[in-house]
Each structure stands twice: as C-alpha cells, then as structure tokens.
Design an enzyme around this catalytic site. Structure first.
Site, PDB file in Angstrom:
ATOM      1  N   SER A   1       0.787  -1.228   0.000  1.00 12.39           N
ATOM      2  CA  SER A   1       0.000   0.000   0.000  1.00 12.39           C
ATOM      3  C   SER A   1       0.820   1.278   0.000  1.00 12.39           C
ATOM      4  O   SER A   1       0.339   2.322  -0.450  1.00 12.39           O
ATOM      5  CB  SER A   1      -0.941   0.012   1.212  1.00 12.39           C
TER       6      SER A   1
ATOM      7  N   HIS B   1      -5.388  -3.494  -2.476  1.00  6.12           N
ATOM      8  CA  HIS B   1      -4.960  -2.499  -3.466  1.00  6.12           C
ATOM      9  C   HIS B   1      -4.744  -3.101  -4.856  1.00  6.12           C
ATOM     10  O   HIS B   1      -4.152  -2.444  -5.715  1.00  6.12           O
ATOM     11  CB  HIS B   1      -3.685  -1.822  -2.978  1.00  6.12           C
TER      12      HIS B   1
ATOM     13  N   LYS C   1     -11.628   0.582  -1.771  1.00 10.95           N
ATOM     14  CA  LYS C   1     -10.705   1.124  -2.769  1.00 10.95           C
ATOM     15  C   LYS C   1     -11.393   1.131  -4.136  1.00 10.95           C
ATOM     16  O   LYS C   1     -12.125   2.044  -4.456  1.00 10.95           O
ATOM     17  CB  LYS C   1      -9.405   0.317  -2.806  1.00 10.95           C
TER      18      LYS C   1
END
Length: 392
Positions: A179, A207, A238
């Site tokens: 990340s 991610h 996300k």
C-alpha cells in the site's frame, strides 16, 4: 494523564504528529477535493476506479434505505444477516471462482479476525515486513510467533520456513500490492514455498482487487494462482468506492470463520443499504473494463514522468506512486507546497513506513485525465527542485 503531552511533544519534535483535516467532494468534479478552503486535484484517494459517486450505486443505496432502514440492528449471527448479504457473498464467490465468501465490516477487521482465527500459540505466521498494519495487529492478537521476512526476499522467507518447519500450523501472509510502495508480492514463489513447506497462504488484495484481471478479480487471478491461495481477502473501500471487506475461500474456511472470527461475531452487521450498494459496485467493477484500462494508462504516464524527472518512485506498476524523500520534515514541506500549488498529496511518515523513508504517496483514479496528470507532474517537478528533492 500528563504523560500524553510529553509523548505528543516527542511526535511534534520528530515532525511526526498527525492532525485531522476536513475534506469534501467537489460537485461535478470527481477527481478533485475541497481541502483547506480550496479545490485540489485529488491525488491522495484510493477511489481507483472512480466509483465512489457513481449514480447507479447512489440510487441503489437510496432505494435500499427506504425499504431496509438505516442500520442492520444486530450482528450477523443474531438478526443482522439480511438476505442482501447472502446474495452478495454468492456473487463474490462466483467472481473469484471460489466455493464461498464472507463479508466483513472493513479490511482491518477482516485481516485481524481471520489471522487470529487461523493461528494461535504454538503456530507461526510468516509476514512480509511491509505488510499492512492490520496484518501485523492480527498476528499480535493471535499470539502466534511472528516471523517477519525482508520485503519480497524469498531466500529469507525460505530460511525462516526451514527454521519453523516443525510448528503446528504455518501461515504465510502478504499484501498483493503493497500500500505504501505500490510494488507487487512475488506470488508465484510464495505459492511454491507454501506447497513445499505445507503452509497456508493468505493474500490481501485490498490495493489490487478491481485493478488487475479482465473483470477486476485481482492479481492472484491475473497470474492464474487464485486456486493456490487458501485465504483471499479484498476490500470494498478502494476500487469499489465504498466500505467493507470480504474473504473468499473454501466452504470449510468460511464455516470456520463464522464460528471463530471475533470481529464478525461481535460486531453489528454493515447497514443493508451499503451491502446493496456494494452489489451494484461489483457489477460495475466486473463490467467496466475501460476503467481499468484508463487507470493503467494514467499510472504508466504519471509514474514514468516522475521517474524520468529523477524522483525515486520505486518499481511498481500500480496506481500507487510514491516519491520517497527520506526526512519527515521534508515530506511535510513537500505536501504543504503541493497543496499551495493545487494538489492533494499527503506526507506519509513512520511508523506507517520505515524510518528514513518518509514520502508523498500519490494514488491515481480513472477520473484523472492525461492533461491533469501532465500538469500535476510539471508542478511536482517544480516543487521537487525548490525543495532540493531533485537536482537541477
């Protein structure tokens, strides 16, 4: 309680104290944010596919609010498990080509709860040293031995696996995309080591989910390794643009977690309207491949422009693009200069990243246009020269 003031003074002296600052959406301008009474190009959000304000998601949530109410009213094991949950989990399992899925309130609770459920005293967890804090805290809560291997160093991991080969249970856990650095785990080698040493493998795709794969299934799926991963974790905060997390795996794993994952057992279920919105977001993630293509092009353009200028941006290919500047105080000045120049780029400092590697962490979105990113890159280079991060 005076000791707190002393601790805060130490944070401030090290340019390491954090403050909460308001941000707000900019109507009809999804790639921007209000911050400090000014409009900034938002290069600090994890809304990778630009879905956070998608009209179809908002309409779904609005309609579900009218029929389901504002909250679930209980944990999922009491009366909070609305039918919407089951439909979403079936869709997630199908999407990931797994037997079953389980939705959690957020990624932190999923990671900490799953790790604690799978291992305990007498067991060992092998964790990349750059894994997310939720993984680290899950290991601490589990009371299993924590064997940290150097970042993406498979020889070091193999050495640790040999050292602990007689432990009762062995769990290897890694982020798929890290990340703060934006680079990828060596998943093929991790699968091989997992098989060689009889370990479980857990991969956090927070991610990478939505970004990789033809339908956004993630990096494991793109590499053809999804059936070799025992515990697949992803988030809705996300690429989905919402909130929450999920675990995919075998039916036995999901049954076990329902009985042993304390954050699931002892937390109120997500609001049903949000679960409905996640289902709509999943449909969009699977269908809108153009968002991934646009995001990938934007990431390549932005990363290469900063790298060519001489910034240290690491080796990744993801929409996470760090500029590593080293000192905390320099990172703060860089962030302040960016804001003055119309860009939201946040300083990331220890303990989030290792000492001496403070950085500006940019994260891109499919909302960003090539012109916006080219203009931002020019502004970033100008600031880098002013602060001495770049040499003229």
């Amino acid at each position: 309680m005076n000791w707190m003031e002393k601790e805060l003074a130490l944070f401030a002296d090290a340019s390491n104290e954090r403050y909460l600052r308001d941000s707000a959406v900019v109507p009809d301008n999804p790639g921007y944010t209000w911050r400090g009474n000014r409009v900034l190009l938002n290069l600090a959000s994890n809304d990778y596919l630009g879905l956070a304000r998608h009209p179809a998601i908002i309409d779904t949530i609005r309609e579900a609010l009218l029929t389901e109410g504002g909250g679930s009213g209980a944990s999922r094991l009491v009366t909070g498990n609305r039918p919407l949950y089951g439909r979403l989990e079936e869709a997630l399992a199908t999407w990931q080509h797994s037997e079953a899925a389980l939705v959690f309130a957020n990624g932190y609770m999923a990671n900490s709860g799953v790790i604690r459920a799978l291992v305990g005293r007498g067991d060992v967890v092998f964790s990349d040293q750059l894994n997310h804090a939720s993984i680290v805290d899950g290991i601490v809560l589990s009371r299993a031995e924590h064997a940290r291997y150097r970042h993406n160093d498979m020889e070091h991991l193999k050495l640790l696996l040999n050292k602990h080969r007689d432990k009762r249970r062995k769990l290897i856990v890694t982020d798929a995309v890290f990340s703060m650095d934006g680079d990828q785990a060596h998943l093929e080698e991790l699968v091989a080591l997992k098989q060689e040493y009889g370990a479980m493998l857990m991969v956090d795709e927070a991610h990478s989910g939505g970004i990789y794969g033809k339908r956004g299934e993630g990096l494991c799926f793109k590499l053809g390794l999804h059936h070799d991963v025992d515990v697949h974790m992803g988030t809705f905060s996300k690429s989905f643009g919402l909130y929450g997390a999920y675990i995919c795996g075998s039916r036995t794993l999901i049954r076990f977690l329902v009985n042993q994952a304390r954050p699931l057992i002892y937390s109120t279920a997500l609001p049903p309207s949000l679960v409905a919105g996640i289902s709509t977001a999943l449909t969009l993630v699977k269908a809108d491949h153009w968002r991934r293509e646009r995001l990938n092009s934007a990431s390549q353009l932005f990363r290469s422009s900063l790298s060519d200028a001489g910034f240290n941006v690491g080796t990744g290919d993801s929409p996470i693009v760090p500029i590593i500047v080293g000192e905390n105080e320099r990172a703060l000045r860089f962030s302040e200069a960016l804001e003055a120049g119309g860009i939201a780029g946040i300083a990331i400092r220890p303990p989030t990243v290792p000492d001496g590697t403070a950085r500006i962490r940019f994260s891109l979105s499919a909302d960003h246009t090539p012109k916006e990113l080219n203009d931002a890159s020019a502004q970033i280079c100008k600031i880098g020269l002013q602060l001495g991060v770049l040499s003229s």
